[in-house]
Enzyme design. Structure first.
Site, mmCIF file in Angstrom:
data_model
loop_
_atom_site.group_PDB
_atom_site.id
_atom_site.type_symbol
_atom_site.label_atom_id
_atom_site.label_comp_id
_atom_site.label_asym_id
_atom_site.label_seq_id
_atom_site.Cartn_x
_atom_site.Cartn_y
_atom_site.Cartn_z
ATOM 1 N N ASP A 114 0.865 -1.173 0.000
ATOM 2 C CA ASP A 114 0.000 0.000 0.000
ATOM 3 C C ASP A 114 0.910 1.234 0.000
ATOM 4 O O ASP A 114 1.377 1.649 -1.059
ATOM 5 C CB ASP A 114 -0.898 -0.102 1.234
ATOM 6 C CG ASP A 114 -1.956 0.973 1.309
ATOM 7 O OD1 ASP A 114 -2.503 1.345 0.263
ATOM 8 O OD2 ASP A 114 -2.251 1.440 2.426
ATOM 9 N N PHE A 163 -9.990 0.024 -0.381
ATOM 10 C CA PHE A 163 -9.646 -0.818 0.755
ATOM 11 C C PHE A 163 -10.250 -2.183 0.485
ATOM 12 O O PHE A 163 -11.441 -2.304 0.201
ATOM 13 C CB PHE A 163 -10.172 -0.239 2.076
ATOM 14 C CG PHE A 163 -9.536 -0.912 3.253
ATOM 15 C CD1 PHE A 163 -8.289 -0.508 3.705
ATOM 16 C CD2 PHE A 163 -10.160 -1.978 3.889
ATOM 17 C CE1 PHE A 163 -7.672 -1.155 4.771
ATOM 18 C CE2 PHE A 163 -9.555 -2.623 4.958
ATOM 19 C CZ PHE A 163 -8.309 -2.216 5.397
HETATM 20 P P1 IMP Z 1 1.946 -0.492 3.779
HETATM 21 O O1 IMP Z 1 2.996 -0.514 4.840
HETATM 22 O O2 IMP Z 1 1.176 0.800 3.775
HETATM 23 O O3 IMP Z 1 2.430 -0.872 2.404
HETATM 24 O O4 IMP Z 1 0.810 -1.490 4.218
HETATM 25 C C1 IMP Z 1 0.960 -2.780 4.161
HETATM 26 C C2 IMP Z 1 0.024 -3.481 5.110
HETATM 27 O O5 IMP Z 1 -1.181 -2.728 5.398
HETATM 28 C C3 IMP Z 1 -0.434 -4.714 4.402
HETATM 29 O O6 IMP Z 1 0.448 -5.764 4.639
HETATM 30 C C4 IMP Z 1 -1.809 -4.925 4.983
HETATM 31 O O7 IMP Z 1 -1.725 -5.698 6.152
HETATM 32 C C5 IMP Z 1 -2.312 -3.551 5.304
HETATM 33 N N1 IMP Z 1 -3.186 -3.049 4.219
HETATM 34 C C6 IMP Z 1 -2.885 -2.133 3.265
HETATM 35 N N2 IMP Z 1 -3.915 -1.934 2.431
HETATM 36 C C7 IMP Z 1 -4.893 -2.762 2.844
HETATM 37 C C8 IMP Z 1 -6.214 -3.048 2.344
HETATM 38 O O8 IMP Z 1 -6.717 -2.496 1.355
HETATM 39 N N3 IMP Z 1 -6.911 -3.988 3.039
HETATM 40 C C9 IMP Z 1 -6.416 -4.637 4.136
HETATM 41 N N4 IMP Z 1 -5.183 -4.409 4.610
HETATM 42 C C10 IMP Z 1 -4.434 -3.485 3.986
#
Ligand code: IMP
Ligand code: MG
Length: 186
Positions: A114, A163
């Site tokens: 994300d 999401f």
């Molecule tokens: P990042 O550190 O922002 O890249 O987020 C990564 C983590 O956030 C992922 O491993 C997920 O556990 C959670 N995450 C990010 N986007 C979503 C989503 O759309 N649905 C559910 N979990 C998410």
């Protein structure tokens, strides 16, 4: 269901599953393809698949059974703190591997990228431990949300800024057991 409160709760639960983004069949097809690529890249060399809990546990279970190179599995837990569906930017490693990665070709198996913060931190940490090599496979990629410069070596599906829930991914710890990926909506 006889109890109207229970029936209402279930209806409310299901009503948040707005629409299916990736079907079970599409997921399984993409995993078979990704596993073939992993088999070709490592060509019999043993690998360590490292899954980031909790979200990647379902993807890990399917991917590890689709590859044919000798493999071990390991788990780490990283928590990116959310307020509702919004990331706060705080990433914490809450459980570490028990393997010494300097003996392994490591493949990180992640559910979704994300903002990129979680994997950037995990990858930086693992690189300091000198694995024989390190690659990242993610089931989902939301490139439009990136806040730090990070790309996976392989993303099975690129999705828009929704999401999403299901196939391991949660909202408030729910919906991880859906067999498909869906858009979550209030
Ligand atoms: P990042 O550190 O922002 O890249 O987020 C990564 C983590 O956030 C992922 O491993 C997920 O556990 C959670 N995450 C990010 N986007 C979503 C989503 O759309 N649905 C559910 N979990 C998410
Ligand atoms: Mg995750």
């Amino acid at each position: 269901m006889n109890n109207p409160n229970v029936a209402q709760a279930i209806e409310q639960y299901n009503s948040k599953i707005k629409r299916v983004l990736v079907t079970e069949e599409e997921i399984q097809q993409a995993i078979a393809q990704a596993a073939k690529e992993i088999d070709a890249i490592y060509d019999g060399r043993p690998i360590l698949l490292v899954s980031i809990l909790k979200g990647a546990f379902v993807f890990m279970a399917d991917l590890c059974r689709a590859v044919t190179v000798p493999c071990e599995i390991g788990f780490m837990a990283a928590k990116s703190y959310y307020q509702g569906t919004v990331s706060t930017g705080v990433v914490k490693i809450t459980m570490d591997l028990d393997q010494d990665v300097s003996n392994y070709h490591v493949v990180i198996v992640e559910d979704i990228i994300d903002t990129g913060r979680t994997l950037r931190d995990v990858v930086n940490m693992l690189k300091l431990r000198n694995p024989l090599s390190l690659r990242v496979v993610t089931l989902l990629d939301k490139p439009s949300r990136r806040l730090v410069d990070f790309e996976a070596d392989k993303a099975l599906f690129t999705i828009p800024d929704h999401f999403v829930i299901g196939y391991g991914l949660d909202c408030g710890e729910h919906y991880r057991n859906l067999r498909y990926i869906a858009e979550y909506g209030e």
